[in-house]
Write an enzyme that holds these catalytic residues in place. Structure first.
Site, PDB file in Angstrom:
ATOM      1  N   LYS A 199       0.794  -1.226   0.000  1.00 30.45           N
ATOM      2  CA  LYS A 199       0.000   0.000   0.000  1.00 30.45           C
ATOM      3  C   LYS A 199       0.825   1.274   0.000  1.00 30.45           C
ATOM      4  O   LYS A 199       1.793   1.401   0.742  1.00 30.45           O
ATOM      5  CB  LYS A 199      -0.934   0.006   1.214  1.00 30.45           C
ATOM      6  CG  LYS A 199      -1.998  -1.075   1.182  1.00 30.45           C
ATOM      7  CD  LYS A 199      -2.932  -0.954   2.367  1.00 30.45           C
ATOM      8  CE  LYS A 199      -4.047  -2.002   2.311  1.00 30.45           C
ATOM      9  NZ  LYS A 199      -4.954  -1.863   3.475  1.00 30.45           N
ATOM     10  N   GLY A 353       9.708  -6.161   9.165  1.00 38.68           N
ATOM     11  CA  GLY A 353       8.472  -6.684   8.590  1.00 38.68           C
ATOM     12  C   GLY A 353       8.696  -7.620   7.416  1.00 38.68           C
ATOM     13  O   GLY A 353       9.560  -8.500   7.452  1.00 38.68           O
ATOM     14  N   GLY A 376       7.401  -1.056  11.575  1.00 37.38           N
ATOM     15  CA  GLY A 376       6.750   0.219  11.798  1.00 37.38           C
ATOM     16  C   GLY A 376       7.663   1.245  12.428  1.00 37.38           C
ATOM     17  O   GLY A 376       7.666   2.419  12.050  1.00 37.38           O
TER      18      GLY A 376
END
Length: 396
Positions: A199, A353, A376
């Site tokens: 995204k 991640g 994050g």
């Protein structure tokens, strides 16, 4: 960079050292740890504390429990840590309270205790002052070595640190800060940033910052299709964030205004579905019924060539659905290009991640300069945000 006290400055002998670690490790259905990378990453900090006579009291979360959740107890972590340290690690089935207080008080120099999952108490994520006070009462010194949680102002990462004036960063935390901040503030040679993943919305602020500071910006993965669509290209049924089309167009215009180029895919590996048995095709233009699931061979070549020119490489996000072999080649070839650049002397920093998972699956993690343990947290630090778990460690 803010000034943070190093672990080596603390007097540890005979003192209870409250350590926030990140042992949020994957477990299989039987409760076995399937990847102990995060536990291993904490070993240098723990061995320093124990070897210098400290009494280590470890705090971690595991998963996202709603109250006490039996299959998210941290006992398997204590068992694995015992094996890795080569000594018993105590474990209590409570995070705070009389049983925990006794266990902490009974520790001898060089011994280690793991508290129960801090998220079993809802005061953890609320940064509840009472819960933070109960945690602080267990220790005399605070060390944060959990970079992956540093972007959260939780009781064990921020609240408790304010209550223990002697506090420091662990070795892993310090390493993360040194690499990530160094890449932004003082990069070696040309800075090339590779962005991927699903995204655009996950990386808006990062993209804005990178277009200002990077010498080269590469965009692949699912997020690339919103950028391609913003300039009128047909993307079939590929991932599209319609509400980010204006942002994508603005970024492309900004790059043009600054005389910088953004590399986007020029060919694709497509399929009509994401199923493992789907037929993968290489195309220059995506058919209406198909979706782009990996970058094509010409794109791989261009991306690799740009990576090869870098002195510093930041990579966050895979180039395709790397978990499925038919769509893994783009991520594999970019990873190989990063390895080869590193071998030639470039500094390579891999975001946590999915990107970290990809280089681990490819058995290339140990050939990168640094693989971050915090997806994050690393992205927010690179965006220029203040991380609560880091700023609370500041001295002076």
């Amino acid at each position: 960079m803010i000034s943070i006290r190093p672990l080596t400055d603390l007097e540890l002998r005979g003192r209870r050292v409250l350590v926030r670690v990140d042992y949020n490790v994957p477990l299989d259905e039987a409760g076995n740890i399937t990847d102990d990378t995060r536990i291993r990453a904490s070993l240098p900090t723990l061995r320093h504390i124990l070897d210098h006579g400290g009494r280590a009291i470890l705090m971690t979360h595991l998963g996202r429990p709603k109250g006490v959740t039996e299959n998210l107890r941290v006992r398997p972590v204590a068992d694995r840590l015992s094996e890795l340290l080569g000594q018993p690690v105590g474990y209590v089935r409570e995070t705070v309270g009389p049983v925990t207080e006794r266990a902490a008080a009974d520790l001898e120099n060089g011994e280690c205790l793991l508290l129960e999952n801090v998220r079993f108490n809802d005061g953890e994520t609320r940064n509840d002052p009472d819960f933070a006070s109960e945690l602080a009462a267990l220790g005399e010194v605070y060390v944060n070595d959990a970079f992956g949680t540093a972007h959260r102002a939780h009781a064990s990462t921020e609240g408790v640190a304010r209550l223990l004036p002697e506090r420091a960063a662990g070795f892993l935390m310090q390493k993360e800060l040194d690499y990530l901040s160094g890449a932004i503030e003082n990069p070696k040679g040309k800075l090339v940033v590779v962005l991927g993943g699903a995204k655009v919305s996950d990386k808006i602020e990062a993209t804005r910052r990178f277009i200002e500071i990077a010498d080269g910006l590469i965009i692949g993965g699912g997020m690339a299709y919103t950028f391609l669509a913003s300039r009128g290209e047909a993307i079939g049924r590929s991932l599209l964030e319609e509400d980010r089309l204006v942002f994508a167009a603005e970024i492309l215009d900004r790059a043009t205004d600054q005389g910088k180029s953004i590399l986007l895919p020029v060919d694709h590996v497509v399929a009509d579905s994401i199923d493992t048995g789907a037929t993968a095709l290489h195309v220059d233009r995506i058919p209406d019924q198909s979706m782009g699931l990996d970058i094509g061979p010409e794109t791989r070549r261009q991306f690799a060539e740009t990576v090869s020119e870098a002195g510093t490489i930041l990579w966050n996000g895979p180039m395709g659905v790397f978990e499925i072999e038919a769509f893994a080649e783009g991520t594999r070839e970019v990873a190989q290009a990063v390895v080869e650049a590193t071998d030639r002397g470039a500094v390579s920093i891999i975001g946590g991640g999915d990107t970290a998972a990809a280089v681990n699956v490819l058995s290339l993690a140990d050939r990168m300069s640094h693989v971050s343990t915090g997806g994050g947290a690393s992205l927010e630090l690179l965006e220029g945000k203040v991380l609560p778990g880091v700023s609370v460690l500041e001295v002076g």
